[in-house]
Design a protein around this motif. Structure first.
Motif, PDB file in Angstrom:
ATOM      1  N   GLY A   1       0.819  -1.215   0.000  1.00 39.15           N
ATOM      2  CA  GLY A   1       0.000   0.000   0.000  1.00 39.15           C
ATOM      3  C   GLY A   1       0.848   1.258   0.000  1.00 39.15           C
ATOM      4  O   GLY A   1       0.552   2.214  -0.721  1.00 39.15           O
ATOM      5  N   ARG A   2       1.923   1.256   0.800  1.00 40.28           N
ATOM      6  CA  ARG A   2       2.808   2.430   0.834  1.00 40.28           C
ATOM      7  C   ARG A   2       3.505   2.631  -0.498  1.00 40.28           C
ATOM      8  O   ARG A   2       3.687   3.765  -0.946  1.00 40.28           O
ATOM      9  N   ILE A   3       3.890   1.547  -1.161  1.00 40.61           N
ATOM     10  CA  ILE A   3       4.527   1.658  -2.478  1.00 40.61           C
ATOM     11  C   ILE A   3       3.540   2.217  -3.498  1.00 40.61           C
ATOM     12  O   ILE A   3       3.869   3.125  -4.267  1.00 40.61           O
ATOM     13  N   LEU A   4       2.315   1.684  -3.498  1.00 39.91           N
ATOM     14  CA  LEU A   4       1.313   2.118  -4.470  1.00 39.91           C
ATOM     15  C   LEU A   4       0.896   3.574  -4.266  1.00 39.91           C
ATOM     16  O   LEU A   4       0.524   4.253  -5.230  1.00 39.91           O
ATOM     17  N   LEU A   5       0.956   4.065  -3.045  1.00 36.79           N
ATOM     18  CA  LEU A   5       0.641   5.471  -2.797  1.00 36.79           C
ATOM     19  C   LEU A   5       1.869   6.367  -2.926  1.00 36.79           C
ATOM     20  O   LEU A   5       1.790   7.481  -3.438  1.00 36.79           O
TER      21      LEU A   5
ATOM     22  N   GLY B   1      -0.558   3.182  10.695  1.00 33.60           N
ATOM     23  CA  GLY B   1       0.895   3.172  10.710  1.00 33.60           C
ATOM     24  C   GLY B   1       1.486   2.492   9.497  1.00 33.60           C
ATOM     25  O   GLY B   1       0.792   2.101   8.563  1.00 33.60           O
ATOM     26  N   ALA B   2       2.807   2.340   9.544  1.00 30.00           N
ATOM     27  CA  ALA B   2       3.575   1.879   8.390  1.00 30.00           C
ATOM     28  C   ALA B   2       3.566   0.370   8.203  1.00 30.00           C
ATOM     29  O   ALA B   2       3.832  -0.124   7.121  1.00 30.00           O
TER      30      ALA B   2
ATOM     31  N   VAL C   1       5.610   7.793   8.921  1.00 31.96           N
ATOM     32  CA  VAL C   1       4.502   7.790   7.961  1.00 31.96           C
ATOM     33  C   VAL C   1       3.228   8.416   8.502  1.00 31.96           C
ATOM     34  O   VAL C   1       2.439   8.932   7.722  1.00 31.96           O
ATOM     35  N   ARG C   2       3.018   8.373   9.790  1.00 35.30           N
ATOM     36  CA  ARG C   2       1.776   8.963  10.319  1.00 35.30           C
ATOM     37  C   ARG C   2       1.762  10.463  10.046  1.00 35.30           C
ATOM     38  O   ARG C   2       0.777  11.006   9.562  1.00 35.30           O
TER      39      ARG C   2
END
Length: 140
Positions: free
Chosen positions: A11-15, A117-118, A69-70
Motif C-alpha cells: 500500500g505504501r509503495i502504491l501510494l 501506521g507503516a 509515515v503517520r
C-alpha cells in the motif's frame, strides 16, 4: 495470515511511488508548473511550487521507506485535498471530476496509513523495536 504483513508495504509503495514521480516531473517543468499554479490564482506560485515538490518527493520517499509515515500521511492527505479543491474543481469537465475523485481517494488511503501506521516492513517498525530494546536494557 502471515502474508498479510506485506500489505502495508504494498500500500505504501502504491501510494508513495506516484507522489515521487509527480514531484520529479515538477522538477523537470518549473516554468509550466509555476505558470499553472499562477493560472488558478494561488499566491506566491514559486513558493507553492517548492512546497509541492517537497511534499510529493519528500513525503513519497517517507512513505516508501516507512519513515514517520503517520505525520507524512497527514500532510500528504491535506495536500491531496487542497490540490483537488484548487486545481480540479470544474466538475463540468469529466477529466477534472476524475482527478478530483482520485485526489479524494488518495487522501482516504493516506488517512488509513496515518491511523494504522507503516506496518512491520518499515523504518518506523525498526525504530520502535530498537527503542523497545533500549528501554528493556535500561530497565534491567
Amino acid at each position: 495470515m502471515e502474508s498479510n504483513k506485506y500489505l502495508p508495504l504494498l500500500g505504501r509503495i502504491l501510494l508513495g511511488a506516484p507522489f515521487v514521480m509527480s514531484g520529479l516531473g515538477k522538477l523537470a517543468a518549473y516554468g509550466g508548473t509555476v505558470g499553472y499554479i499562477s493560472a488558478v490564482g494561488l499566491p506566491a506560485a514559486p513558493l507553492a511550487y517548492i512546497l509541492a515538490v517537497a511534499i510529493e518527493v519528500g513525503g513519497g520517499l517517507m512513505l516508501l521507506g516507512g519513515y514517520k509515515v503517520r505525520w507524512a500521511s497527514l500532510v500528504m492527505a491535506a495536500f491531496s485535498l487542497a490540490t483537488a479543491i484548487f486545481f480540479h474543481h470544474n466538475f463540468a469537465d469529466q477529466n477534472q471530476m476524475i482527478h478530483f475523485l482520485k485526489n479524494v481517494m488518495m487522501a482516504g488511503g493516506l488517512l488509513q496509513i496515518a491511523y494504522f501506521g507503516a506496518g512491520p516492513w518499515s523504518l518506523d517498525a525498526r525504530s520502535s523495536q530498537s527503542a523497545s530494546r533500549t528501554a528493556d536494557l535500561k530497565a534491567s
